[in-house]
Design an enzyme around this catalytic site. Structure first.
Site, PDB file in Angstrom:
ATOM      1  N   GLU A  24       0.606  -1.295   0.222  1.00  0.00           N
ATOM      2  CA  GLU A  24       0.057  -0.073  -0.008  1.00  0.00           C
ATOM      3  C   GLU A  24       0.800   1.349  -0.031  1.00  0.00           C
ATOM      4  OE1 GLU A  24      -1.487   2.063   3.569  1.00  0.00           O
ATOM      5  OE2 GLU A  24      -1.332   0.216   4.584  1.00  0.00           O
ATOM      6  N   LYS A 159      -3.875  -2.580  15.823  1.00  0.00           N
ATOM      7  CA  LYS A 159      -3.052  -1.748  16.295  1.00  0.00           C
ATOM      8  C   LYS A 159      -3.940  -1.129  17.425  1.00  0.00           C
ATOM      9  CE  LYS A 159      -0.534   1.207  14.648  1.00  0.00           C
ATOM     10  NZ  LYS A 159       0.019   2.052  13.745  1.00  0.00           N
TER      11      LYS A 159
HETATM   12  N1  PSU Z   1      -2.447   1.365  10.537  1.00  0.00           N
HETATM   13  C1  PSU Z   1      -1.283   1.665  10.638  1.00  0.00           C
HETATM   14  N2  PSU Z   1      -0.671   2.550   9.793  1.00  0.00           N
HETATM   15  C2  PSU Z   1      -1.182   3.302   8.552  1.00  0.00           C
HETATM   16  C3  PSU Z   1      -2.679   2.848   8.543  1.00  0.00           C
HETATM   17  C4  PSU Z   1      -3.300   1.984   9.594  1.00  0.00           C
HETATM   18  O1  PSU Z   1      -0.549   1.190  11.266  1.00  0.00           O
HETATM   19  O2  PSU Z   1      -0.794   4.002   8.009  1.00  0.00           O
HETATM   20  C5  PSU Z   1      -3.496   3.323   7.325  1.00  0.00           C
HETATM   21  C6  PSU Z   1      -3.824   2.105   6.646  1.00  0.00           C
HETATM   22  O3  PSU Z   1      -3.477   2.643   5.112  1.00  0.00           O
HETATM   23  C7  PSU Z   1      -5.203   1.878   6.778  1.00  0.00           C
HETATM   24  C8  PSU Z   1      -5.746   3.319   7.135  1.00  0.00           C
HETATM   25  O4  PSU Z   1      -5.931   1.555   5.710  1.00  0.00           O
HETATM   26  O5  PSU Z   1      -4.614   3.694   7.838  1.00  0.00           O
HETATM   27  C9  PSU Z   1      -6.930   3.130   7.901  1.00  0.00           C
HETATM   28  O6  PSU Z   1      -7.400   4.436   7.931  1.00  0.00           O
HETATM   29  P1  PSU Z   1      -9.065   4.615   8.454  1.00  0.00           P
HETATM   30  O7  PSU Z   1      -8.966   4.117   9.977  1.00  0.00           O
HETATM   31  O8  PSU Z   1      -9.406   6.102   8.235  1.00  0.00           O
HETATM   32  O9  PSU Z   1     -10.067   3.493   7.685  1.00  0.00           O
END
Ligand code: PSU
Ligand code: MN
Length: 303
Positions: A24, A159
């Site tokens: 990603e 996380k």
């Molecule tokens: N978790 C991490 N690092 C990240 C992300 C998640 O430890 O960079 C990023 C990923 O791209 C994930 C996104 O898909 O955050 C999720 O964002 P949201 O919670 O707004 O859906």
């Protein structure tokens, strides 16, 4: 009109049934600062190669979904950082139509990988159910994507900025298997332990590849989470992390930060509160995930 633009090396690997691993780009633009993000992106691609697969980092550039980026493109994303649009499922049409630069989240990377025929994807952490979601409804679109798109996601667990228990419940409802790589405990990203169990402990990449084939040969649509614990020597102290995360969430609520800004804010805050220690761990755990993903993809292409 064809929106996909597959790098020739990736296309060749796909045509010849060789192993490919999707990566990603939100982690590059929004997850780490320059130049560490660029160094990491290049290192990850190198690790995929060393382990027998072709890397395909994914981003939206100039009206195309790019599957496999050039070094110039990676450098551009890394330097632009937060100026790039964080692109999840709902953002894809706008970013493409407007020819903006979009860094793909887990959800958007899964969509792109699936369209290109790539079945294995490595990242750091997935989105999930946020703490307080019973009030805010903040549940990452990553979870819905895992319910419907056939891509396996190797991550370091869920996380601790999120509500792990609710995330696991949500995944169970959606029918998404949560596998533990050589562990029966769900890792919590910076730490190897969380106090929660995975659905199944898997002992090697072949076992995981066999499970993926069973799922998709049966047309049981959707993804699989492969939770790979951070290497012991890079893991952070559980209590230190818990404190940093609690503090980050207090500051987030005080500032009223919501929606797509929430996850990047919390990650940056935790990094600040741990004086950058979380960044080093983050890099090590993604590297660990990319290596496992390459090994799974190598097993997956075997009959
Ligand atoms: N978790 C991490 N690092 C990240 C992300 C998640 O430890 O960079 C990023 C990923 O791209 C994930 C996104 O898909 O955050 C999720 O964002 P949201 O919670 O707004 O859906
Ligand atoms: Mn959200």
């Amino acid at each position: 009109m064809n929106y996909l633009n597959i790098h020739p090396e990736v296309q060749k690997a796909l045509d010849n049934n060789q192993a490919v691993v999707a990566l990603e780009s939100t982690i590059i633009s929004h997850g780490m600062p320059y130049p560490k993000n660029l160094e990491t992106a290049l290192m990850l691609e190198e690790e995929v190669r060393k382990n027998g697969a072709v890397p395909a980092t994914i981003a939206l550039i100039n009206g195309k979904i790019k599957i496999g980026l050039t070094k110039v493109e990676l450098t551009f994303l890394a330097k632009e950082g937060l100026k790039v649009t964080k692109t999840s499922r709902r953002d894809i049409p706008y970013v493409l139509a407007k020819k903006l630069t979009g860094a793909t989240t887990v959800a958007a990377t899964m969509i792109a990988a699936d369209k290109a025929g790539i079945r294995v994807f490595a990242t750091g952490g997935i989105g999930g159910v946020h703490r307080g979601a019973t009030e805010t409804f903040d549940i990452s679109a990553d979870l819905q994507e895992l319910a419907k798109t056939n891509v396996a996601v190797v991550c370091a667990g869920i996380k601790a900025i999120l509500d792990l228990e609710l995330t696991l419940e949500y995944l169970e409802t959606l029918g998404v298997p949560v596998l533990g790589y050589q562990t029966d405990e769900l890792p919590a990203f910076y730490t190897r332990k969380s106090g929660f169990k995975v659905d199944y402990k898997m002992k090697n990449p072949k076992e995981i590849a066999d499970l993926l084939k069973a799922k998709w040969n049966l047309n049981l649509e959707g993804g699989v989470i492969i939770a790979n614990p951070i290497p012991k020597e890079s893991a952070l102290d559980f209590d230190v992390m818990t404190k940093a995360i609690d503090q980050a969430i207090i500051e987030q609520n005080k500032l009223g930060i919501k929606g797509k800004e929430s996850t990047p804010f919390l990650l940056a805050k935790v990094k600040e509160l741990t004086k950058g220690k979380s960044l080093e761990s983050n890099i090590e755990l993604v590297k660990n995930n990319v290596i496992l993903a390459a090994k799974i993809s190598v097993e997956y292409i075997k009959n």
